[in-house]
Motif scaffolding. Structure first.
Motif, PDB file in Angstrom:
ATOM      1  N   MET A  22       0.853  -1.176   0.000  1.00 46.33           N
ATOM      2  CA  MET A  22       0.000   0.000   0.000  1.00 46.33           C
ATOM      3  C   MET A  22       0.893   1.231   0.000  1.00 46.33           C
ATOM      4  O   MET A  22       1.849   1.332   0.749  1.00 46.33           O
ATOM      5  CB  MET A  22      -0.901  -0.012   1.229  1.00 46.33           C
ATOM      6  N   ARG A  23       0.544   2.191  -0.813  1.00 44.75           N
ATOM      7  CA  ARG A  23       1.346   3.410  -0.879  1.00 44.75           C
ATOM      8  C   ARG A  23       0.933   4.372   0.227  1.00 44.75           C
ATOM      9  O   ARG A  23      -0.202   4.379   0.670  1.00 44.75           O
ATOM     10  CB  ARG A  23       1.212   4.072  -2.247  1.00 44.75           C
ATOM     11  N   SER A  24       1.873   5.152   0.658  1.00 47.39           N
ATOM     12  CA  SER A  24       1.563   6.203   1.622  1.00 47.39           C
ATOM     13  C   SER A  24       1.127   7.449   0.840  1.00 47.39           C
ATOM     14  O   SER A  24       1.307   7.531  -0.364  1.00 47.39           O
ATOM     15  CB  SER A  24       2.776   6.505   2.497  1.00 47.39           C
ATOM     16  N   ILE A  25       0.550   8.386   1.551  1.00 47.82           N
ATOM     17  CA  ILE A  25       0.094   9.615   0.918  1.00 47.82           C
ATOM     18  C   ILE A  25       1.101  10.711   1.230  1.00 47.82           C
ATOM     19  O   ILE A  25       1.343  11.014   2.396  1.00 47.82           O
ATOM     20  CB  ILE A  25      -1.295  10.026   1.438  1.00 47.82           C
ATOM     21  N   PRO A  26       1.697  11.313   0.193  1.00 44.32           N
ATOM     22  CA  PRO A  26       2.636  12.409   0.455  1.00 44.32           C
ATOM     23  C   PRO A  26       1.942  13.571   1.163  1.00 44.32           C
ATOM     24  O   PRO A  26       0.762  13.834   0.933  1.00 44.32           O
ATOM     25  CB  PRO A  26       3.099  12.833  -0.942  1.00 44.32           C
ATOM     26  N   GLU A  27       2.680  14.242   2.026  1.00 42.73           N
ATOM     27  CA  GLU A  27       2.124  15.359   2.806  1.00 42.73           C
ATOM     28  C   GLU A  27       1.500  16.424   1.912  1.00 42.73           C
ATOM     29  O   GLU A  27       0.448  16.972   2.230  1.00 42.73           O
ATOM     30  CB  GLU A  27       3.201  15.962   3.700  1.00 42.73           C
ATOM     31  N   TYR A  28       2.129  16.711   0.760  1.00 47.64           N
ATOM     32  CA  TYR A  28       1.570  17.746  -0.110  1.00 47.64           C
ATOM     33  C   TYR A  28       0.188  17.356  -0.635  1.00 47.64           C
ATOM     34  O   TYR A  28      -0.656  18.217  -0.860  1.00 47.64           O
ATOM     35  CB  TYR A  28       2.525  18.096  -1.265  1.00 47.64           C
ATOM     36  N   GLU A  29      -0.069  16.060  -0.811  1.00 52.40           N
ATOM     37  CA  GLU A  29      -1.401  15.638  -1.239  1.00 52.40           C
ATOM     38  C   GLU A  29      -2.415  15.852  -0.118  1.00 52.40           C
ATOM     39  O   GLU A  29      -3.558  16.213  -0.365  1.00 52.40           O
ATOM     40  CB  GLU A  29      -1.407  14.174  -1.668  1.00 52.40           C
ATOM     41  N   LEU A  30      -2.009  15.624   1.117  1.00 51.28           N
ATOM     42  CA  LEU A  30      -2.918  15.842   2.239  1.00 51.28           C
ATOM     43  C   LEU A  30      -3.178  17.327   2.450  1.00 51.28           C
ATOM     44  O   LEU A  30      -4.283  17.722   2.813  1.00 51.28           O
ATOM     45  CB  LEU A  30      -2.359  15.206   3.512  1.00 51.28           C
ATOM     46  N   ASP A  31      -2.172  18.150   2.218  1.00 52.83           N
ATOM     47  CA  ASP A  31      -2.369  19.593   2.344  1.00 52.83           C
ATOM     48  C   ASP A  31      -3.370  20.114   1.315  1.00 52.83           C
ATOM     49  O   ASP A  31      -4.103  21.058   1.582  1.00 52.83           O
ATOM     50  CB  ASP A  31      -1.037  20.338   2.194  1.00 52.83           C
ATOM     51  N   ALA A  32      -3.384  19.500   0.130  1.00 52.81           N
ATOM     52  CA  ALA A  32      -4.272  19.939  -0.946  1.00 52.81           C
ATOM     53  C   ALA A  32      -5.614  19.207  -0.939  1.00 52.81           C
ATOM     54  O   ALA A  32      -6.482  19.507  -1.755  1.00 52.81           O
ATOM     55  CB  ALA A  32      -3.583  19.735  -2.295  1.00 52.81           C
ATOM     56  N   ALA A  33      -5.796  18.270  -0.013  1.00 54.72           N
ATOM     57  CA  ALA A  33      -7.027  17.475   0.033  1.00 54.72           C
ATOM     58  C   ALA A  33      -8.225  18.335   0.425  1.00 54.72           C
ATOM     59  O   ALA A  33      -8.088  19.378   1.058  1.00 54.72           O
ATOM     60  CB  ALA A  33      -6.871  16.333   1.034  1.00 54.72           C
ATOM     61  N   THR A  34      -9.395  17.860   0.047  1.00 55.88           N
ATOM     62  CA  THR A  34     -10.640  18.483   0.478  1.00 55.88           C
ATOM     63  C   THR A  34     -11.095  17.766   1.748  1.00 55.88           C
ATOM     64  O   THR A  34     -11.403  16.579   1.724  1.00 55.88           O
ATOM     65  CB  THR A  34     -11.724  18.346  -0.613  1.00 55.88           C
ATOM     66  N   TRP A  35     -11.103  18.494   2.845  1.00 50.84           N
ATOM     67  CA  TRP A  35     -11.427  17.920   4.148  1.00 50.84           C
ATOM     68  C   TRP A  35     -12.883  18.179   4.487  1.00 50.84           C
ATOM     69  O   TRP A  35     -13.433  19.232   4.196  1.00 50.84           O
ATOM     70  CB  TRP A  35     -10.522  18.514   5.225  1.00 50.84           C
ATOM     71  N   HIS A  36     -13.518  17.195   5.147  1.00 51.26           N
ATOM     72  CA  HIS A  36     -14.924  17.289   5.542  1.00 51.26           C
ATOM     73  C   HIS A  36     -15.043  16.982   7.018  1.00 51.26           C
ATOM     74  O   HIS A  36     -14.538  15.960   7.493  1.00 51.26           O
ATOM     75  CB  HIS A  36     -15.774  16.299   4.750  1.00 51.26           C
ATOM     76  N   LYS A  37     -15.723  17.853   7.745  1.00 50.94           N
ATOM     77  CA  LYS A  37     -15.925  17.653   9.183  1.00 50.94           C
ATOM     78  C   LYS A  37     -16.968  16.561   9.397  1.00 50.94           C
ATOM     79  O   LYS A  37     -17.932  16.457   8.652  1.00 50.94           O
ATOM     80  CB  LYS A  37     -16.381  18.945   9.839  1.00 50.94           C
ATOM     81  N   SER A  38     -16.781  15.776  10.403  1.00 52.07           N
ATOM     82  CA  SER A  38     -17.721  14.718  10.750  1.00 52.07           C
ATOM     83  C   SER A  38     -19.113  15.292  10.971  1.00 52.07           C
ATOM     84  O   SER A  38     -19.276  16.362  11.558  1.00 52.07           O
ATOM     85  CB  SER A  38     -17.256  14.027  12.034  1.00 52.07           C
ATOM     86  N   SER A  39     -20.115  14.560  10.501  1.00 49.03           N
ATOM     87  CA  SER A  39     -21.503  15.002  10.699  1.00 49.03           C
ATOM     88  C   SER A  39     -21.892  14.940  12.177  1.00 49.03           C
ATOM     89  O   SER A  39     -22.879  15.534  12.584  1.00 49.03           O
ATOM     90  CB  SER A  39     -22.460  14.146   9.867  1.00 49.03           C
ATOM     91  N   TYR A  40     -21.112  14.239  12.991  1.00 51.37           N
ATOM     92  CA  TYR A  40     -21.386  14.151  14.419  1.00 51.37           C
ATOM     93  C   TYR A  40     -20.695  15.249  15.221  1.00 51.37           C
ATOM     94  O   TYR A  40     -20.862  15.336  16.425  1.00 51.37           O
ATOM     95  CB  TYR A  40     -20.958  12.780  14.961  1.00 51.37           C
ATOM     96  N   SER A  41     -19.907  16.070  14.550  1.00 55.58           N
ATOM     97  CA  SER A  41     -19.208  17.159  15.238  1.00 55.58           C
ATOM     98  C   SER A  41     -20.188  18.281  15.545  1.00 55.58           C
ATOM     99  O   SER A  41     -20.972  18.673  14.691  1.00 55.58           O
ATOM    100  CB  SER A  41     -18.071  17.703  14.369  1.00 55.58           C
ATOM    101  N   GLY A  42     -20.119  18.787  16.738  1.00 53.23           N
ATOM    102  CA  GLY A  42     -20.992  19.888  17.124  1.00 53.23           C
ATOM    103  C   GLY A  42     -20.403  21.221  16.700  1.00 53.23           C
ATOM    104  O   GLY A  42     -19.259  21.319  16.278  1.00 53.23           O
ATOM    105  N   GLY A  43     -21.182  22.262  16.803  1.00 52.34           N
ATOM    106  CA  GLY A  43     -20.727  23.593  16.431  1.00 52.34           C
ATOM    107  C   GLY A  43     -20.046  24.340  17.557  1.00 52.34           C
ATOM    108  O   GLY A  43     -19.683  25.492  17.415  1.00 52.34           O
TER     109      GLY A  43
END
Length: 70
Positions: A1-22
């Motif tokens: 399995m390949r690892s994910i380079p840090e630059y790919e994680l920096d450019a990723a689209t992140w989504h907050k958990s639907s269970y996270s409160g405000g």
């Protein structure tokens, strides 16, 4: 399995958990840009460390949380 380079994680689209409160408490974000892997980070520290799980491990973890066995 390949690892994910840090630059790919920096450019990723992140989504907050639907269970996270405000209220700014404990919040997780995941990036869905990688079909076989699930990157996870703390929403309060987006430049901090990220954990990367295999999709099957993440799915099992979430299922255990939902049924109360985790």
């Amino acid at each position: 399995m390949r690892s994910i380079p840090e630059y790919e994680l920096d450019a990723a689209t992140w989504h907050k958990s639907s269970y996270s409160g405000g209220s700014g408490g404990d919040c997780l974000e995941i990036a869905a840009d990688h079909p076989a892997l699930v990157p996870v980070r703390d929403s309060k520290n987006p430049t901090g460390p990220k954990l990367v799980f295999r999709t099957t491990a993440w799915t099992a973890f979430v299922a255990n949380l939902k049924d109360g066995t985790a």
